[in-house]
Motif scaffolding. Structure first.
Motif, short mmCIF file in Angstrom:
data_model
loop_
_atom_site.label_atom_id
_atom_site.label_comp_id
_atom_site.label_asym_id
_atom_site.label_seq_id
_atom_site.Cartn_x
_atom_site.Cartn_y
_atom_site.Cartn_z
N TYR A 56 -7.08 2.11 4.98
CA TYR A 56 -6.86 1.56 3.64
C TYR A 56 -7.49 0.17 3.54
O TYR A 56 -7.94 -0.39 4.52
CB TYR A 56 -5.36 1.44 3.33
CG TYR A 56 -4.60 2.75 3.44
CD1 TYR A 56 -4.57 3.64 2.38
CD2 TYR A 56 -3.93 3.09 4.61
CE1 TYR A 56 -3.88 4.85 2.47
CE2 TYR A 56 -3.24 4.28 4.72
CZ TYR A 56 -3.22 5.16 3.66
OH TYR A 56 -2.54 6.35 3.75
N HIS A 57 -7.51 -0.35 2.33
CA HIS A 57 -8.00 -1.71 2.06
C HIS A 57 -9.46 -1.89 2.48
O HIS A 57 -9.79 -2.81 3.23
CB HIS A 57 -7.09 -2.75 2.73
CG HIS A 57 -5.70 -2.74 2.18
ND1 HIS A 57 -5.40 -3.28 0.95
CD2 HIS A 57 -4.54 -2.24 2.66
CE1 HIS A 57 -4.10 -3.11 0.71
NE2 HIS A 57 -3.56 -2.48 1.72
N PHE A 65 3.26 -2.97 5.31
CA PHE A 65 3.53 -3.69 4.07
C PHE A 65 2.34 -4.56 3.68
O PHE A 65 2.48 -5.73 3.32
CB PHE A 65 4.82 -4.52 4.18
CG PHE A 65 6.03 -3.67 4.47
CD1 PHE A 65 6.41 -2.68 3.58
CD2 PHE A 65 6.76 -3.83 5.64
CE1 PHE A 65 7.52 -1.87 3.84
CE2 PHE A 65 7.86 -3.03 5.91
CZ PHE A 65 8.25 -2.05 5.01
N SER A 66 1.16 -3.97 3.80
CA SER A 66 -0.07 -4.66 3.40
C SER A 66 -0.29 -4.39 1.91
O SER A 66 -1.09 -3.55 1.52
CB SER A 66 -1.25 -4.16 4.23
OG SER A 66 -1.25 -2.74 4.28
N PHE A 67 0.49 -5.10 1.10
CA PHE A 67 0.57 -4.79 -0.32
C PHE A 67 -0.64 -5.29 -1.13
O PHE A 67 -1.11 -4.62 -2.03
CB PHE A 67 1.82 -5.42 -0.91
CG PHE A 67 3.12 -4.84 -0.44
CD1 PHE A 67 3.47 -3.53 -0.79
CD2 PHE A 67 4.00 -5.58 0.30
CE1 PHE A 67 4.68 -3.00 -0.40
CE2 PHE A 67 5.22 -5.05 0.70
CZ PHE A 67 5.56 -3.75 0.36
N VAL A 68 -1.10 -6.51 -0.83
CA VAL A 68 -2.04 -7.17 -1.75
C VAL A 68 -3.43 -6.56 -1.62
O VAL A 68 -3.92 -6.32 -0.51
CB VAL A 68 -2.09 -8.68 -1.46
CG1 VAL A 68 -3.07 -9.37 -2.40
CG2 VAL A 68 -0.70 -9.29 -1.60
N ARG A 83 -5.00 -11.45 -5.61
CA ARG A 83 -4.47 -12.77 -5.27
C ARG A 83 -4.69 -13.80 -6.36
O ARG A 83 -4.68 -15.00 -6.09
CB ARG A 83 -5.08 -13.26 -3.96
CG ARG A 83 -4.71 -12.38 -2.77
CD ARG A 83 -5.07 -13.02 -1.45
NE ARG A 83 -4.96 -12.05 -0.37
CZ ARG A 83 -3.83 -11.79 0.31
NH1 ARG A 83 -2.72 -12.43 0.00
NH2 ARG A 83 -3.81 -10.89 1.27
N ASP A 111 -7.10 -7.25 -1.70
CA ASP A 111 -7.99 -8.41 -1.58
C ASP A 111 -9.21 -8.26 -2.49
O ASP A 111 -9.49 -7.19 -3.02
CB ASP A 111 -8.44 -8.57 -0.13
CG ASP A 111 -7.45 -9.38 0.70
OD1 ASP A 111 -6.89 -10.35 0.16
OD2 ASP A 111 -7.23 -9.03 1.87
#
Lengths: 422, 219
Positions: free
Chosen positions: A398-399, A289-292, A324, A294
């Motif tokens: 991801y990210h 649940f690493s939604f945001v 954010r 950055d």
């Protein structure tokens, strides 16, 4: 003879176009100048437009003949993607027909008048909404980006750091639109969320019946059910007739072709929030649940495969964004990261949207590496790839929001330059 | 016109005749017109300047309910309520054996996932024994934290070219077979709602919540 044919344009032609525009003082942008050459070669190919009447009005407009940006398409069975040509666009709004795509089972054909959204679960009144119902609720619009959380993965592996990768290939799973619809909180208020509820499940009407769990807090904060995009109905590729919009969060969770919302007290643990879209870390755990999304930035000009035809004044530009809130600062380095200068931020800087940054650069003609790094309102500074490797390891999927770099060679050729800094 | 018949005014959506009629019927049936008429224009707050705090996007004078939309019957909900929760909630009646699952697999899955679930061309379902490596790829036995997800995903999205065509028994069976290929259930296993929900997946304890919070620390 033309040399170093890149992107279908000869360097000689680019040089001619750039210097020609400068000499005549025409109000051409730099990118226009770089790209306009083919239309003028050979000169006189088109009739003098001051001597022949132009074409009539039309019901639907079209792009100029010489301006035909394209998405970069990749097909893997039915899971397919296309990337926005961010290196060819201006401003921040992505033309709707160039918005990136990532589908898990293709684009469904849906007739809006037949579409229904079911909202049920831990609610006082399970309800079905047709599009006419949704459109009748108080409407909101906001500008925000959507980014696939896999964006940038093409430049994360130490052993496979690319040099000939375009900004589109690397970061084209990013688009920005003005979205119009109804606040999800308005609909949840209508059905009445029961005490104890803490999650929703959003489910699509595509052949994958794509589903993601989303915390109720986000649903009640700034989530939208979007049916409009850049002034018209949302495109089929973006979820027509209605999609979930979660400003600042990873694109996969913004379920397209939305047909069902279930309110519950725990996540469903769907495939796309367990086996996918989770982040294995070097300590043997997997972040879930690493939604945001950055803070991130990327220079879109100059970038591969552009070639700077001569030394002198060039404007470095690019996009910065954060899930954010607002971007507060973008710095640019033209010396491989040894020194940094604040770039100008094009106003308005909107929260959870892209901002265009620019830095006027007097290139001395020597080889160098240029970079950008963004800071957001939480004080988060876009990390180096080494910082991400240190925090997460090198095998996370991801990210990938690390700083990007471009190498400008003495002959003006631009390549992806992160590998030069490692 | 609009002020006299607030529930009938649909200024933004004149083209969806069927939908408007539907919503009107629903609104009338629900007695939605009982809500207060909107105030005169001079009293009407701008939507952006006087938002109620508990409902972003709504003006302070918005009714508690608008009444647009229709009530959904339990039967209507059941038609689409297909998701399976990690504790097994939502699992349908029925069952399937590893042996039956092998037959389902060979007809419906093998073409994309290979004869033993390792060959592709699409996702590798079965892992080699590579626990010393992390991440170990996305094979079911290595990286999937819940067996219920395999049922949920197979039933909602697979087979890729003919999704939603397997019976619940077939889904139980092929899930049993894939779990067996991963060494998680024996060759004579039969899965149903209770036995599937009871399976503990090896990767379960590895999943942790997102700890990124913004601010200066890179996580």
């Amino acid at each position: 003879m033309p040399t170093a044919d890149r992107n279908g344009l000869s360097r000689r032609a680019w040089l001619a176009a750039a210097t020609g525009a400068a000499a005549t003082g025409l109000a051409m942008t730099r990118l226009d100048a770089l790209k306009a050459a083919p239309l003028q070669d050979p000169p006189g190919q088109l009739p003098d437009p001051t001597k022949v009447p132009g074409r009539f009005v039309s019901e639907v407009g079209r792009r100029a003949t010489g301006e035909q940006p394209r998405r970069l398409v990749r097909t893997l069975a039915l899971s397919s993607s296309s990337r926005t040509p961010i290196h060819e666009l201006q401003g921040t709004i992505t033309p709707s027909d160039l918005h990136f795509e990532w589908h898990h089972a293709g684009v469904p054909e849906i007739v809006a008048e037949e579409h229904e959204l079911l909202v049920h679960g831990m609610v006082d009144r399970p309800m079905v909404f047709r599009m006419a119902d949704l459109r009748r609720y108080p409407q909101v619009s906001r500008i925000c980006f959507i980014e696939c959380s896999g964006n940038g993965g093409g430049a994360y592996s130490r052993s496979r750091m690319p040099t000939t990768i375009t900004a589109q290939q690397l970061d084209g799973l990013l688009s920005t639109s003005e979205w119009t619809g109804v606040m999800l909180s308005t609909i949840l208020r209508e059905v009445g969320v029961k005490p104890g509820a803490s999650w929703i499940l959003a489910e699509g009407r595509d052949a994958a019946v794509m589903a993601r769990s989303v915390p109720l807090d986000k649903a009640m904060d700034d989530a939208m059910l979007a049916y409009g995009q850049n002034g018209e109905a949302i495109r089929p590729e973006q979820g027509y007739p209605v999609r979930l919009l979660l400003p600042g969060w990873e694109g996969n969770a913004m379920v397209k072709w939305l047909r069902r919302i279930e309110v519950g007290d725990r996540p469903t643990m769907t495939r796309d929030e367990t086996s996918r879209y989770t982040d294995p870390l070097k300590d043997g755990t997997a972040r879930q649940f690493s939604f945001v999304m950055d803070a991130k930035s990327v220079i879109t000009f100059p970038s591969y495969p552009y070639v700077l035809p001569e030394r002198g004044w060039w404007e470095i530009e690019g996009l910065a964004w954060t899930g954010r809130g607002r971007i507060t600062r973008v710095e640019v380095s033209t010396d491989g990261g040894r020194s940094w200068t604040d770039a100008a931020l094009q106003q308005p800087v909107l929260p959870k949207s892209t901002v265009r940054f620019r830095h006027l650069w007097n290139w001395n003609g020597r080889e160098t590496v240029i970079l950008s790094r963004a800071t957001d309102e939480t004080g988060y500074v876009q990390p180096t790839v080494q910082q991400l490797w240190d925090a997460r390891g090198e095998r996370t999927s991801y990210h990938h929001n690390h700083q990007r770099a471009w190498r400008v060679a003495a002959d003006g050729a631009v390549t992806f330059g992160l590998g030069d800094l490692l | 016109m609009k002020r006299q018949l607030p529930c009938l005014a649909a200024p933004r959506r004149p083209r969806c005749d069927a939908g408007i009629i539907h919503s009107l019927l629903v609104a009338l049936a629900a007695g939605a017109c009982a809500s207060e008429p909107p105030p005169a224009d001079s009293e009407r707050p701008a939507r952006t300047s006087e938002l109620s705090t508990d409902a972003p996007g709504l003006p302070g004078h918005a009714p508690e309910r608008f009444g647009f939309g229709a009530d959904a019957s339990p039967e209507r909900v059941a038609l689409w309520d297909i998701d399976i929760k990690p504790d097994g909630e939502g699992l349908p009646p029925g069952s399937g054996s590893v042996a039956d699952g092998r037959r389902v697999y060979e007809v419906s899955c093998l073409q994309c996932h290979g004869p033993t679930g390792t060959e592709g061309p699409n996702d590798r379902l079965v892992s080699a024994d590579e626990w010393e490596q992390w991440p170990p790829g996305r094979a079911v036995g290595m990286y999937w934290p819940y067996a219920t997800t395999l049922f949920d995903y197979t039933r909602r999205s697979m087979p890729q070219t003919t999704p939603g065509t397997l019976s619940d028994d077939d889904v139980y069976a092929v899930v049993a077979y894939v779990l067996h290929l991963n060494g998680l259930v024996p060759a004579d296993a039969v899965l149903d709602a209770a036995t599937l929900a009871a399976i503990e997946m090896p990767a379960r304890e590895r999943f942790v919540p997102d700890n990124r919070t913004g601010g200066p620390v890179v996580r």
